[in-house]
Design a protein around this motif. Structure first.
Motif, PDB file in Angstrom:
ATOM      1  N   LEU A 155       0.856  -1.179   0.000  1.00  0.00           N
ATOM      2  CA  LEU A 155       0.000   0.000   0.000  1.00  0.00           C
ATOM      3  C   LEU A 155       0.896   1.233   0.000  1.00  0.00           C
ATOM      4  CD1 LEU A 155      -2.693   1.544   0.401  1.00  0.00           C
ATOM      5  CD2 LEU A 155      -2.434   1.119   2.870  1.00  0.00           C
ATOM      6  N   LEU A 156       0.861   1.993  -1.082  1.00  0.00           N
ATOM      7  CA  LEU A 156       1.700   3.174  -1.201  1.00  0.00           C
ATOM      8  C   LEU A 156       0.886   4.429  -0.897  1.00  0.00           C
ATOM      9  CD1 LEU A 156       3.299   0.978  -2.833  1.00  0.00           C
ATOM     10  CD2 LEU A 156       4.144   2.853  -4.258  1.00  0.00           C
ATOM     11  N   LEU A 157       1.319   5.157   0.117  1.00  0.00           N
ATOM     12  CA  LEU A 157       0.739   6.451   0.475  1.00  0.00           C
ATOM     13  C   LEU A 157       1.894   7.455   0.481  1.00  0.00           C
ATOM     14  CD1 LEU A 157      -1.614   5.283   3.374  1.00  0.00           C
ATOM     15  CD2 LEU A 157      -2.250   5.780   1.007  1.00  0.00           C
ATOM     16  N   VAL A 158       2.334   7.766  -0.703  1.00  0.00           N
ATOM     17  CA  VAL A 158       3.548   8.571  -0.884  1.00  0.00           C
ATOM     18  C   VAL A 158       3.165  10.032  -1.133  1.00  0.00           C
ATOM     19  CG1 VAL A 158       5.607   8.872  -2.309  1.00  0.00           C
ATOM     20  CG2 VAL A 158       4.809   6.561  -1.749  1.00  0.00           C
ATOM     21  N   ALA A 159       3.559  10.904  -0.206  1.00  0.00           N
ATOM     22  CA  ALA A 159       3.294  12.344  -0.314  1.00  0.00           C
ATOM     23  C   ALA A 159       1.813  12.656  -0.491  1.00  0.00           C
ATOM     24  CB  ALA A 159       4.112  12.951  -1.459  1.00  0.00           C
ATOM     25  N   LEU A 187       3.184  -1.198   4.154  1.00  0.00           N
ATOM     26  CA  LEU A 187       2.755   0.193   4.088  1.00  0.00           C
ATOM     27  C   LEU A 187       3.975   1.031   3.736  1.00  0.00           C
ATOM     28  CD1 LEU A 187       0.836   2.585   4.487  1.00  0.00           C
ATOM     29  CD2 LEU A 187       1.341   2.485   6.948  1.00  0.00           C
ATOM     30  N   VAL A 188       3.920   1.679   2.579  1.00  0.00           N
ATOM     31  CA  VAL A 188       5.022   2.519   2.092  1.00  0.00           C
ATOM     32  C   VAL A 188       4.543   3.963   2.156  1.00  0.00           C
ATOM     33  CG1 VAL A 188       6.508   3.048   0.122  1.00  0.00           C
ATOM     34  CG2 VAL A 188       5.820   0.674   0.572  1.00  0.00           C
ATOM     35  N   LEU A 189       5.237   4.797   2.936  1.00  0.00           N
ATOM     36  CA  LEU A 189       4.677   6.104   3.258  1.00  0.00           C
ATOM     37  C   LEU A 189       5.765   7.179   3.306  1.00  0.00           C
ATOM     38  CD1 LEU A 189       2.130   6.589   6.175  1.00  0.00           C
ATOM     39  CD2 LEU A 189       4.081   8.109   5.976  1.00  0.00           C
ATOM     40  N   THR A 190       5.439   8.366   2.780  1.00  0.00           N
ATOM     41  CA  THR A 190       6.262   9.554   3.026  1.00  0.00           C
ATOM     42  C   THR A 190       5.330  10.663   3.495  1.00  0.00           C
ATOM     43  OG1 THR A 190       6.096  10.457   0.774  1.00  0.00           O
ATOM     44  CG2 THR A 190       7.920   8.943   1.224  1.00  0.00           C
ATOM     45  N   HIS A 191       5.902  11.605   4.258  1.00  0.00           N
ATOM     46  CA  HIS A 191       5.071  12.661   4.837  1.00  0.00           C
ATOM     47  C   HIS A 191       5.931  13.896   5.090  1.00  0.00           C
ATOM     48  CE1 HIS A 191       2.166  14.735   7.342  1.00  0.00           C
ATOM     49  NE2 HIS A 191       1.302  13.747   7.221  1.00  0.00           N
ATOM     50  N   ALA A 192       5.370  15.066   4.807  1.00  0.00           N
ATOM     51  CA  ALA A 192       6.059  16.323   5.054  1.00  0.00           C
ATOM     52  C   ALA A 192       6.124  16.622   6.546  1.00  0.00           C
ATOM     53  CB  ALA A 192       5.345  17.467   4.335  1.00  0.00           C
ATOM     54  N   SER A 193       7.188  17.312   6.949  1.00  0.00           N
ATOM     55  CA  SER A 193       7.379  17.676   8.344  1.00  0.00           C
ATOM     56  C   SER A 193       8.293  18.893   8.413  1.00  0.00           C
ATOM     57  CB  SER A 193       8.002  16.514   9.120  1.00  0.00           C
ATOM     58  OG  SER A 193       8.251  16.871  10.466  1.00  0.00           O
ATOM     59  N   TYR A 194       8.136  19.683   9.456  1.00  0.00           N
ATOM     60  CA  TYR A 194       9.077  20.775   9.674  1.00  0.00           C
ATOM     61  C   TYR A 194      10.450  20.235  10.078  1.00  0.00           C
ATOM     62  CZ  TYR A 194       5.353  24.310   9.539  1.00  0.00           C
ATOM     63  OH  TYR A 194       4.330  25.133   9.142  1.00  0.00           O
ATOM     64  N   GLU A 195      10.467  19.029  10.632  1.00  0.00           N
ATOM     65  CA  GLU A 195      11.722  18.435  11.087  1.00  0.00           C
ATOM     66  C   GLU A 195      12.609  18.100   9.884  1.00  0.00           C
ATOM     67  OE1 GLU A 195      11.118  15.254  13.996  1.00  0.00           O
ATOM     68  OE2 GLU A 195       9.134  16.087  14.425  1.00  0.00           O
ATOM     69  N   GLY A 196      13.832  18.552   9.930  1.00  0.00           N
ATOM     70  CA  GLY A 196      14.784  18.243   8.870  1.00  0.00           C
ATOM     71  C   GLY A 196      14.901  19.294   7.788  1.00  0.00           C
TER      72      GLY A 196
END
Length: 270
Positions: A155-159, A187-196
């Motif tokens: 399951l890809l939930l990329v951006a 579960l393949v996932l990327t998510h935006a964050s202020y960290e980094g």
């Protein structure tokens, strides 16, 4: 504004689209001036946005190859966007002839282009549906035809999850999708964050304002908040990390500092 031949009838080409802005960041050609204008405005605050998107795509390709190498040959890519070079089905099919891919997006431009790209490909399909309505995705004809949910699925939930506000209950949507998948699914996932992000949070917040102005709120979540989406899975090493650090193909010192913005991870359902 003249409507290009590739633009599906009925869409408002005077309003920026997240999918078309993403296409612009990646150097694609399926975007309008209104999309480019919004993207350039966002890049005034984060000039490294294209680097972030490239790192996102590179992670996706590595995760797809990892899935196939571990025996997972079925892919459900939700929020897939406009097809660009090195998309999921291309990477998966290069790794195995047994792969099956279903793309899901609610953007009519993304859906129309996916259908054009996949024309004649019996191993791939696209569904016009929204992540907020998992049941519609799972019950779609395309999922029923191509994917065997009794066998593991990636399951890809990329951006995509960072475009769902808390009131949309993104955690519940992810849980419902995972619940329908067999043990061993990923579960393949990327998510935006202020960290980094290599600029101040105040400056990065300007990008959030740009997306809010085009009525596509961008929700920056912490690493801890993002990790909750993986409930019911066990992290694949190295866990939830900046995108270039997930099983890299090359030394991370070669990466642009902006590439380390946000997080990526893969979880395996027990």
């Amino acid at each position: 504004m003249e409507r290009p031949a590739w633009a599906p009838p009925g869409i408002d080409i005077s309003v920026p689209s997240v999918s078309r802005m993403y296409d612009f960041y990646l150097g694609g050609s399926h975007n309008f001036e209104v999309d480019r204008e919004a993207a350039r405005k966002a890049m005034e605050f984060l000039p490294g946005l294209p680097k972030i998107m490239q790192a996102n795509r590179a992670f996706m390709r590595r995760a797809v190859r990892y899935a196939v190498a571990t025996g997972v040959t079925q892919f459900l890519d939700i929020g897939s966007g406009i097809p660009t070079f090195g998309n999921v089905h291309e990477v998966a099919q290069a790794a195995s002839d047994a792969t099956r891919v279903v793309y899901v997006d609610h953007d009519p431009v993304a859906v129309a282009h996916s259908r054009a790209v996949l024309d004649g490909d019996a191993r791939s399909a696209v569904v016009a549906a929204d992540l907020r309505k998992p049941r519609e995705i799972l019950r779609s004809h395309e999922v029923g035809e191509l994917l065997d949910l009794d066998r593991p699925v990636a399951l890809l939930l990329v951006a995509v999850l960072h475009f769902l506000e808390d009131e949309d209950e993104p955690g519940a949507a992810v849980a419902e999708l995972l619940d329908a998948l067999a043990p061993g699914s990923l579960l393949v996932l990327t998510h935006a964050s202020y960290e980094g992000i290599p600029v101040s949070q105040e400056r990065a917040g300007g990008v959030v304002d740009v997306y809010r102005d085009i009525r596509n709120p961008l929700v920056m979540r912490s690493k801890e908040e993002i990790s909750r989406f993986f409930a019911g899975t066990e992290f694949v090493e190295p866990g939830l990390v900046p995108m270039p650090l997930w099983r890299p193909d090359s030394p991370d010192e070669e990466e642009d500092p902006f590439a380390f913005s946000g997080f990526a991870g893969v979880g395996r359902k027990a």
